[in-house]
Write a protein that holds these residues in place. Sequence first.
Motif, PDB file in Angstrom:
ATOM      1  N   VAL B  46      54.316  35.744  52.911  1.00 44.52           N
ATOM      2  CA  VAL B  46      53.157  36.601  52.683  1.00 44.52           C
ATOM      3  C   VAL B  46      52.573  36.208  51.335  1.00 44.52           C
ATOM      4  CG1 VAL B  46      52.379  38.964  52.262  1.00 44.52           C
ATOM      5  CG2 VAL B  46      54.063  38.516  54.033  1.00 44.52           C
ATOM      6  N   VAL B  47      51.269  35.971  51.288  1.00 41.73           N
ATOM      7  CA  VAL B  47      50.622  35.622  50.025  1.00 41.73           C
ATOM      8  C   VAL B  47      49.813  36.820  49.535  1.00 41.73           C
ATOM      9  CG1 VAL B  47      48.920  34.138  48.911  1.00 41.73           C
ATOM     10  CG2 VAL B  47      50.545  33.159  50.526  1.00 41.73           C
ATOM     11  N   VAL B  48      50.088  37.220  48.312  1.00 38.48           N
ATOM     12  CA  VAL B  48      49.300  38.268  47.667  1.00 38.48           C
ATOM     13  C   VAL B  48      48.422  37.573  46.639  1.00 38.48           C
ATOM     14  CG1 VAL B  48      49.366  40.390  46.332  1.00 38.48           C
ATOM     15  CG2 VAL B  48      51.199  39.897  47.943  1.00 38.48           C
ATOM     16  N   ASN B  49      47.111  37.797  46.698  1.00 40.92           N
ATOM     17  CA  ASN B  49      46.196  37.051  45.849  1.00 40.92           C
ATOM     18  C   ASN B  49      45.498  37.993  44.871  1.00 40.92           C
ATOM     19  OD1 ASN B  49      44.067  34.268  46.879  1.00 40.92           O
ATOM     20  ND2 ASN B  49      45.037  34.710  44.955  1.00 40.92           N
ATOM     21  N   ALA B  50      45.623  37.657  43.589  1.00 37.76           N
ATOM     22  CA  ALA B  50      44.821  38.379  42.590  1.00 37.76           C
ATOM     23  C   ALA B  50      43.391  37.858  42.675  1.00 37.76           C
ATOM     24  CB  ALA B  50      45.376  38.148  41.205  1.00 37.76           C
ATOM     25  N   THR B  51      42.441  38.639  42.198  1.00 34.90           N
ATOM     26  CA  THR B  51      41.064  38.152  42.150  1.00 34.90           C
ATOM     27  C   THR B  51      41.014  36.889  41.307  1.00 34.90           C
ATOM     28  OG1 THR B  51      40.423  40.451  42.185  1.00 34.90           O
ATOM     29  CG2 THR B  51      38.707  38.882  41.676  1.00 34.90           C
ATOM     30  N   GLY B  52      40.184  35.955  41.708  1.00 33.65           N
ATOM     31  CA  GLY B  52      40.083  34.693  40.984  1.00 33.65           C
ATOM     32  C   GLY B  52      39.416  33.668  41.863  1.00 33.65           C
ATOM     33  N   CYS B  53      39.283  32.463  41.340  1.00 26.42           N
ATOM     34  CA  CYS B  53      38.637  31.403  42.115  1.00 26.42           C
ATOM     35  C   CYS B  53      39.211  31.291  43.514  1.00 26.42           C
ATOM     36  CB  CYS B  53      38.821  30.055  41.428  1.00 26.42           C
ATOM     37  SG  CYS B  53      37.700  29.786  40.077  1.00 26.42           S
ATOM     38  N   VAL B  54      40.528  31.184  43.607  1.00 28.58           N
ATOM     39  CA  VAL B  54      41.154  30.936  44.912  1.00 28.58           C
ATOM     40  C   VAL B  54      40.848  32.072  45.874  1.00 28.58           C
ATOM     41  CG1 VAL B  54      43.379  30.775  46.083  1.00 28.58           C
ATOM     42  CG2 VAL B  54      42.937  29.388  44.071  1.00 28.58           C
ATOM     43  N   GLU B  55      40.950  33.294  45.394  1.00 22.78           N
ATOM     44  CA  GLU B  55      40.691  34.443  46.263  1.00 22.78           C
ATOM     45  C   GLU B  55      39.231  34.450  46.720  1.00 22.78           C
ATOM     46  OE1 GLU B  55      38.878  38.061  47.144  1.00 22.78           O
ATOM     47  OE2 GLU B  55      38.848  37.465  45.059  1.00 22.78           O
TER      48      GLU B  55
END
Lengths: 89, 323
Positions: B46-55
């Motif tokens: 499971v990937v949890v993504n913080a706000t940022g370029c990738v997200e």
Amino acid sequence: MSELKGWREIPIGGVVPLSSLEYRTGDWKVFRPVIDEEKCVKCGNCWMFCPDSAIEWDGEGVPKPNYEYCKGCGVCAEECPVKAIKMVR
Amino acid sequence: MAVNVRELAKKMAQDPGITSGHRLCAGCGPAIVMRHLMMARRKPTVVVNATGCVEVATTIFPYTAWKVPWIHNAFENAAATASGVVAARNKLVRSERFADDPDVEMDYDVIVVGGDGGTYDIGLQSISGAFERGDKFMYVLYDNEAYMNTGIQRSGGTPFGAWTTTTPVGRKIKGKLAPKKPIVDIFVAHKIPYAATVSPAFWVDEIQKFRKGLENMPSFIHAFGVCPRGWRVAENETIEVAKLAVETCVHPLYEVVEGEYRLTSVSKAIARNPSKKKPVSEYIKYQGRFKHLLKPENEKLLNELQRQIDERWNELLKKAGEY
């Protein structure tokens, strides 16, 4: 005020429905990579360093760029140890 | 973990984790890091993504580039969201609610992906809290050294002397005045079992460290993400710059296992043979954001940058027992 809904009733939030494979990023590019099959040593560097997963490789043959998604950055041509990749307009 | 490029190619052809069609810039360094991260998976993830370029760039509605379960919450609470994912999983396992259901996988890894804004600055407290509680996830920081997706504003990860839109190069003040935050040391101080720095240019070392991070959670990985757009680097030189960052000791490769520092890969070779260490000017000459440092009147600033890098490198050598 209406009655508050429990977690079972509220809709699932923010589901992203489509795969980005339906969005072709290939039209971003100016130059496209062309692999010289004779020179290629099948090391996989281009596949490893492609930011867009746009080089298709099964681990054995000569890698094949996918121009539908390739953004033409040229990292593959730069990192090829035998300079088998040329960026062509 | 033995890393074999042919086996990885076969694995990724069947189960890519992240696909083409995302809208990260051409030549994006973090995109390469994300692919290498997906190569290091050992089980369902499971990937949890913080706000940022990738997200922002991988999930522009209605498209997503992720083939793994993925959740985004906000800049400041990516690690807290991951804690919640882990806690919910633990509760469901304990209550045996899905014990007889073959379609429900309960044995999975949780990876948090955050940029430097979400890690150095805004998300620091939630990561600190999660590591203090010992929640079992791996935090991967892709460090492109500024807030790139909002337009190159300085962050805690921006190095000394670098140009950004909020630290412009003027007549008096030239670029950022403060040095980069020693982020790995901050999380090592939390007594986590594993922390490491990686660079996409040295992918064998990188994938091995990702795997070690998954095996020793909670863990923290600091990945170097070259940003061609924000650093004013040519798109095709991403990997070249990532390589030089390691060779000039701007971003040395090391791991910290149970508080013990150990240099790896090229950085180890440089520690054993200091003549291999390149001057920082080799690294910055590729980058438009450091252009002003190469002018003769700014030699002082360049020397100061070199001094800071040498100081941190010597500190690291002492910690790693190579001095």
